[in-house]
Design a protein around this motif. Sequence first.
Motif, PDB file in Angstrom:
ATOM      1  N   VAL A   1       0.847  -1.203   0.000  1.00 38.09           N
ATOM      2  CA  VAL A   1       0.000   0.000   0.000  1.00 38.09           C
ATOM      3  C   VAL A   1       0.875   1.242   0.000  1.00 38.09           C
ATOM      4  N   VAL A   2       1.851   1.278   0.895  1.00 42.17           N
ATOM      5  CA  VAL A   2       2.739   2.436   1.020  1.00 42.17           C
ATOM      6  C   VAL A   2       3.538   2.649  -0.265  1.00 42.17           C
ATOM      7  N   ALA A   3       4.105   1.561  -0.795  1.00 39.85           N
ATOM      8  CA  ALA A   3       4.934   1.668  -1.992  1.00 39.85           C
ATOM      9  C   ALA A   3       4.135   2.206  -3.173  1.00 39.85           C
ATOM     10  N   THR A   4       2.919   1.702  -3.351  1.00 40.44           N
ATOM     11  CA  THR A   4       2.114   2.118  -4.502  1.00 40.44           C
ATOM     12  C   THR A   4       1.572   3.528  -4.325  1.00 40.44           C
ATOM     13  N   LEU A   5       1.156   3.849  -3.106  1.00 39.39           N
ATOM     14  CA  LEU A   5       0.717   5.221  -2.825  1.00 39.39           C
ATOM     15  C   LEU A   5       1.851   6.200  -3.156  1.00 39.39           C
ATOM     16  N   GLY A   6       3.045   5.899  -2.687  1.00 38.51           N
ATOM     17  CA  GLY A   6       4.176   6.783  -2.952  1.00 38.51           C
ATOM     18  C   GLY A   6       4.492   6.897  -4.423  1.00 38.51           C
TER      19      GLY A   6
ATOM     20  N   VAL B   1       0.000 -13.558  -4.937  1.00 36.17           N
ATOM     21  CA  VAL B   1      -0.255 -12.472  -5.887  1.00 36.17           C
ATOM     22  C   VAL B   1      -1.559 -11.718  -5.621  1.00 36.17           C
ATOM     23  N   PRO B   2      -2.709 -12.387  -5.395  1.00 31.07           N
ATOM     24  CA  PRO B   2      -3.960 -11.635  -5.237  1.00 31.07           C
ATOM     25  C   PRO B   2      -3.904 -10.586  -4.137  1.00 31.07           C
ATOM     26  N   ALA B   3      -3.363 -10.933  -2.980  1.00 28.90           N
ATOM     27  CA  ALA B   3      -3.296  -9.966  -1.879  1.00 28.90           C
ATOM     28  C   ALA B   3      -2.378  -8.805  -2.227  1.00 28.90           C
ATOM     29  N   PHE B   4      -1.254  -9.099  -2.888  1.00 27.58           N
ATOM     30  CA  PHE B   4      -0.346  -8.027  -3.302  1.00 27.58           C
ATOM     31  C   PHE B   4      -1.048  -7.067  -4.261  1.00 27.58           C
ATOM     32  N   VAL B   5      -1.738  -7.621  -5.259  1.00 31.17           N
ATOM     33  CA  VAL B   5      -2.421  -6.772  -6.245  1.00 31.17           C
ATOM     34  C   VAL B   5      -3.519  -5.949  -5.578  1.00 31.17           C
TER      35      VAL B   5
ATOM     36  N   GLY C   1      -3.462   1.166  -2.489  1.00 34.34           N
ATOM     37  CA  GLY C   1      -2.452   2.221  -2.479  1.00 34.34           C
ATOM     38  C   GLY C   1      -2.629   3.197  -3.622  1.00 34.34           C
ATOM     39  N   GLY C   2      -2.999   2.672  -4.798  1.00 33.51           N
ATOM     40  CA  GLY C   2      -3.231   3.544  -5.943  1.00 33.51           C
ATOM     41  C   GLY C   2      -4.392   4.494  -5.719  1.00 33.51           C
TER      42      GLY C   2
END
Length: 222
Positions: free
Chosen positions: A129-134, A194-198, A204-205
């Motif tokens: 979440v943090v990585a994608t938000l950033g 994969v599903p949880a990561f996506v 995050g997006g």
Amino acid sequence: MTPLLRRGLAELVGTAFLVGGVIGSGIAAARLSPDDIGLQLLENSLATGAVLVALILALQPVSASFNPVVTLVERALGRVDTTTAATLVVAQVAGGVLGAVVANLMFELDAVSISAHERGGSGQLLAEVVATLGLVLVVFGALRSPRIETVAFAVGGYIAAAYWFTSSTSFANPAVTVARMFSDTFAGIEPASVPAFVLMQLVGGALGAGLVLLLHPTPQEA
């Protein structure tokens, strides 16, 4: 070739090279530094950040998102229409899988080897979440600044750094996440993870898009 097909091709080629860079440098790092995981991660992160800069600079005049989350945020912000967004996402996923296959073959591995690298847990999911938000904040903050040409360096630098400050090593990209299933190597991820990561990347997006709108109500007010 129509403009949409040209954009789709750029996204396919760019995402293929991105995934090839991620997986290929991971394989090389594991072989060159077999007893030092920290050095492996450093080599992997530097190569990924560098290839992102190069690809964005080369393909930005056509299309250079290489990430379904970025494309979906572009759709939400009205930068692309639904047909364009769908076409680009399909191209990104296809390009990612192609890049994984080519990376495996370049290092004389099976074209496809399903990863057994389990990734997950609350810390890594929060990290996505943090990585994608950033990432969304960096991409669209740069695009809404007076110097949009800096986006390549901003994104490459952010991803190289996020490899280190996130516990998940910052996948932050559904197409790359899916593609990394197909390589049982340093950069791989098992299908069950994969599903949880996506899902966390999509969360995050969405959060990143909201923050972009708060900070940059219009491009002119950046």
